[in-house]
Scaffold this motif. Structure first.
Motif, PDB file in Angstrom:
ATOM      1  N   THR A 196      -3.004 -15.670   4.134  1.00 29.70           N
ATOM      2  CA  THR A 196      -3.241 -14.306   3.638  1.00 29.70           C
ATOM      3  C   THR A 196      -2.774 -14.240   2.189  1.00 29.70           C
ATOM      4  OG1 THR A 196      -1.066 -13.351   4.154  1.00 29.70           O
ATOM      5  CG2 THR A 196      -2.693 -13.284   5.930  1.00 29.70           C
ATOM      6  N   GLY A 197      -3.193 -13.181   1.515  1.00 32.32           N
ATOM      7  CA  GLY A 197      -2.760 -12.960   0.145  1.00 32.32           C
ATOM      8  C   GLY A 197      -1.260 -12.701   0.084  1.00 32.32           C
ATOM      9  N   TYR A 198      -0.772 -11.984   1.067  1.00 33.72           N
ATOM     10  CA  TYR A 198       0.663 -11.701   1.121  1.00 33.72           C
ATOM     11  C   TYR A 198       1.441 -13.016   1.143  1.00 33.72           C
ATOM     12  CZ  TYR A 198       4.857  -9.102   2.328  1.00 33.72           C
ATOM     13  OH  TYR A 198       6.102  -8.533   2.297  1.00 33.72           O
ATOM     14  N   MET A 199       1.002 -13.924   1.975  1.00 29.75           N
ATOM     15  CA  MET A 199       1.702 -15.208   2.084  1.00 29.75           C
ATOM     16  C   MET A 199       1.513 -16.057   0.832  1.00 29.75           C
ATOM     17  SD  MET A 199       0.877 -15.929   6.039  1.00 29.75           S
ATOM     18  CE  MET A 199       1.585 -17.555   6.061  1.00 29.75           C
ATOM     19  N   GLY A 251     -10.117 -11.359   1.929  1.00 33.54           N
ATOM     20  CA  GLY A 251     -10.336 -10.251   2.866  1.00 33.54           C
ATOM     21  C   GLY A 251     -10.935  -9.021   2.202  1.00 33.54           C
ATOM     22  N   LYS A 252     -11.158  -9.068   0.893  1.00 34.08           N
ATOM     23  CA  LYS A 252     -11.702  -7.896   0.200  1.00 34.08           C
ATOM     24  C   LYS A 252     -13.171  -8.151  -0.144  1.00 34.08           C
ATOM     25  CE  LYS A 252      -7.141  -6.364  -0.496  1.00 34.08           C
ATOM     26  NZ  LYS A 252      -5.847  -6.774  -1.009  1.00 34.08           N
ATOM     27  N   ALA A 253     -13.503  -8.412  -1.422  1.00 31.84           N
ATOM     28  CA  ALA A 253     -14.930  -8.554  -1.751  1.00 31.84           C
ATOM     29  C   ALA A 253     -15.600  -9.703  -0.998  1.00 31.84           C
ATOM     30  CB  ALA A 253     -15.102  -8.745  -3.258  1.00 31.84           C
ATOM     31  N   VAL A 303      -1.658 -14.236 -12.247  1.00 30.24           N
ATOM     32  CA  VAL A 303      -2.493 -13.055 -12.017  1.00 30.24           C
ATOM     33  C   VAL A 303      -2.987 -13.052 -10.579  1.00 30.24           C
ATOM     34  CG1 VAL A 303      -4.639 -11.879 -12.646  1.00 30.24           C
ATOM     35  CG2 VAL A 303      -3.215 -12.896 -14.434  1.00 30.24           C
ATOM     36  N   ASP A 304      -2.742 -11.931  -9.904  1.00 30.63           N
ATOM     37  CA  ASP A 304      -3.245 -11.730  -8.546  1.00 30.63           C
ATOM     38  C   ASP A 304      -4.495 -10.861  -8.671  1.00 30.63           C
ATOM     39  OD1 ASP A 304      -3.858 -10.790  -6.043  1.00 30.63           O
ATOM     40  OD2 ASP A 304      -1.851 -10.034  -5.580  1.00 30.63           O
ATOM     41  N   ASP A 305      -5.668 -11.487  -8.534  1.00 33.66           N
ATOM     42  CA  ASP A 305      -6.920 -10.753  -8.749  1.00 33.66           C
ATOM     43  C   ASP A 305      -7.601 -10.380  -7.435  1.00 33.66           C
ATOM     44  OD1 ASP A 305      -8.628  -9.473 -10.440  1.00 33.66           O
ATOM     45  OD2 ASP A 305      -9.860 -11.233 -10.881  1.00 33.66           O
ATOM     46  N   ALA A 306      -6.805  -9.894  -6.498  1.00 30.33           N
ATOM     47  CA  ALA A 306      -7.315  -9.536  -5.169  1.00 30.33           C
ATOM     48  C   ALA A 306      -8.505  -8.569  -5.241  1.00 30.33           C
ATOM     49  CB  ALA A 306      -6.192  -8.912  -4.338  1.00 30.33           C
ATOM     50  N   HIS A 307      -8.459  -7.625  -6.196  1.00 30.10           N
ATOM     51  CA  HIS A 307      -9.523  -6.610  -6.251  1.00 30.10           C
ATOM     52  C   HIS A 307     -10.549  -6.865  -7.349  1.00 30.10           C
ATOM     53  CE1 HIS A 307      -7.569  -3.998  -3.308  1.00 30.10           C
ATOM     54  NE2 HIS A 307      -6.443  -4.425  -3.847  1.00 30.10           N
ATOM     55  N   GLY A 308     -10.383  -7.961  -8.087  1.00 31.58           N
ATOM     56  CA  GLY A 308     -11.321  -8.239  -9.171  1.00 31.58           C
ATOM     57  C   GLY A 308     -12.336  -9.312  -8.808  1.00 31.58           C
TER      58      GLY A 308
HETATM   59  C1  LIG Z   1      -4.550  -6.863  -0.502  1.00 37.82           C
HETATM   60  C2  LIG Z   1      -3.702  -7.457  -1.543  1.00 37.82           C
HETATM   61  C3  LIG Z   1      -2.882  -8.548  -1.254  1.00 37.82           C
HETATM   62  C4  LIG Z   1      -2.697  -9.064   0.135  1.00 37.82           C
HETATM   63  O1  LIG Z   1      -3.775  -9.805   0.559  1.00 37.82           O
HETATM   64  P1  LIG Z   1      -3.976 -10.042   2.127  1.00 37.82           P
HETATM   65  O2  LIG Z   1      -4.896 -11.179   2.218  1.00 37.82           O
HETATM   66  O3  LIG Z   1      -4.511  -8.766   2.652  1.00 37.82           O
HETATM   67  O4  LIG Z   1      -2.613 -10.353   2.675  1.00 37.82           O
HETATM   68  C5  LIG Z   1      -2.208  -9.138  -2.298  1.00 37.82           C
HETATM   69  N1  LIG Z   1      -2.283  -8.666  -3.541  1.00 37.82           N
HETATM   70  C6  LIG Z   1      -3.037  -7.581  -3.854  1.00 37.82           C
HETATM   71  C7  LIG Z   1      -3.075  -7.093  -5.264  1.00 37.82           C
HETATM   72  C8  LIG Z   1      -3.747  -6.952  -2.849  1.00 37.82           C
HETATM   73  O5  LIG Z   1      -4.473  -5.863  -3.141  1.00 37.82           O
END
Ligand SMILES: *Cc1c(COP(=O)(O)O)cnc(C)c1O
Length: 386
Positions: free
Chosen positions: A104-107, A235-237, A200-205
């Motif tokens: 996951t992104g959290y991990m 898990g997003k786009a 850089v955490d680009d989870a939403h980009g």
């Molecule tokens: C959603 C999100 C995460 C976590 O990602 P998961 O895969 O849902 O654990 C990490 N960083 C940002 C900026 C997020 O929006």
């Protein structure tokens, strides 16, 4: 906390208007969910491109190798050819030497930050960074300095005070609750001048921003030399599940050796990796999804400002409407639900106190008619009285 205090603590949360309740929802389509026998239009999912139920993503998931679980961690026997191929494709997509998958992104964020920084090092984070990035710093045991949101001068001041040699600057690419972009070119300069890493955490980009969907780094034309550590989530786009880190060969090899949230956990199901490979192909081959999204965002912003709603400075599919009080935000979300629209209220500690908001998000799967329906209902709520 003592065990006897639990119920009092729960009451306290409720009294502050901060109690969170899960809704039981079943997905009906890309933008519709079933809730207690009713259909709701979903305006709070992060499935920005409508890929979570795309036929080729679903087919890749179903057609994957027999069995569900990967059976072990990546370093034992869980690393399949599907995982490996996806890592190579993600490295190529992001223009980096190598990529490694996390569950996951959290991990990923906990693992990267705690592998690269430790006691004696300093970590610099934007005040509005995602919780997982702040938790990563806590786990690392490094000294954490939070700088004012998007304020490179504030960061520069902290960097100038820093006496440690190990320095890590960490930011969201697109801020998850505000929808604005980090000022990356300036952050690159400040980090480089201070001889600090930049992550850089680009989870939403990723998937959404940039003509090719390569995220905020594509938007600003920055590469691996500028931003050595890139985190993306799936898990997003991408519409699936999981995350990855991309960067130099040595960086990725070091994470495989040292990131505890990579080493001590079961690898993703290989079918998830196959489904993600299919969604990556669509992200690359169907830029019209990003165009569709841009059209919806522009239409919403025009319509919402005509209604006098308080929007934030965002060009992304995250379009929050700031309400202020926790109770009012919860009530607005409830009223939208009565009208058949699902929009979540975001309250502290996810956002700063006094800035509770409706977090509206758009998907390429929304139609203009659905968006207009949202505006129509928002108009009846009279949220503009501020
Ligand atoms: C959603 C999100 C995460 C976590 O990602 P998961 O895969 O849902 O654990 C990490 N960083 C940002 C900026 C997020 O929006």
């Amino acid at each position: 906390m003592k065990p006897q205090e639990l119920s009092a603590r729960l009451r306290e949360i409720e009294d502050q208007g901060l109690y969170r309740r899960r809704r039981v929802l079943d997905r009906l389509s890309g933008v519709e969910v079933a809730h207690e026998g009713r259909r709701l239009l979903n305006f709070c999912s992060n499935d920005y491109l409508g890929l979570a139920d795309h036929p080729s993503v679903v087919a890749a998931f179903r057609g994957a190798a027999p069995g569900v679980g990967s059976g072990a961690s990546h370093l034992v026997s869980g690393h399949s050819s599907a995982h490996h191929a996806l890592e190579e494709e993600l490295a190529e997509f992001t223009g980096r030497e190598r990529a490694v998958l996390f569950s996951t992104g959290y991990m990923a964020n906990l693992g990267v930050i705690s592998a690269l920084a430790g006691r004696g090092d300093w970590i610099f984070e934007d005040r509005l960074n995602h919780a997982s990035l702040l938790d990563g710093a806590a786990l690392a045991g490094a000294r954490l300095k939070r700088y004012r949101h998007g304020d490179v001068e504030s960061l520069g001041g902290s960097l100038a005070e820093c006496s440690a040699e190990g320095r890590l600057v960490v930011t969201d690419g697109v801020f998850s609750m505000d929808g604005d972009l980090a000022p990356l070119p300036e952050l690159v300069r400040a980090s480089r001048n201070a001889n600090a890493w930049l992550m850089v955490d680009d989870a939403h980009g990723l998937g959404v921003i940039g003509a090719g969907g390569r995220g905020v780094l594509e938007h600003y034309a920055l590469g691996q030399e500028d931003v050595p550590i890139l985190v993306g989530t799936l898990g997003k786009a991408f519409g699936t599940f999981g995350a990855f880190v991309a960067g130099s060969r040595d960086l990725i090899e070091f994470l495989i050796q040292r990131a505890r949230t990579y080493i001590y956990t079961t690898a993703l199901p290989p079918a998830v990796a196959e489904a993600t490979r299919a969604s990556l192909r669509i992200i690359r081959q169907e830029p019209w999804r990003r165009d569709q999204l841009r059209g919806l965002i522009a239409r919403f912003r025009t319509g919402a400002s005509q209604l006098g709603l308080r929007l934030m400075d965002s060009d992304t599919p995250i379009q929050p409407i700031v309400i202020g009080s926790n109770e009012a935000a919860t009530a607005a979300s409830g009223a939208l639900m009565e009208a058949g629209l699902l929009v979540s209220a975001i309250r502290p500690p996810t956002v700063p106190a006094g800035t509770a908001r409706l977090r509206v998000t758009f998907s390429a799967a929304h139609t203009e008619g659905q968006l207009d329906r949202l505006l129509e209902v928002l108009d009846t709520l009279k949220l503009n009285a501020s």
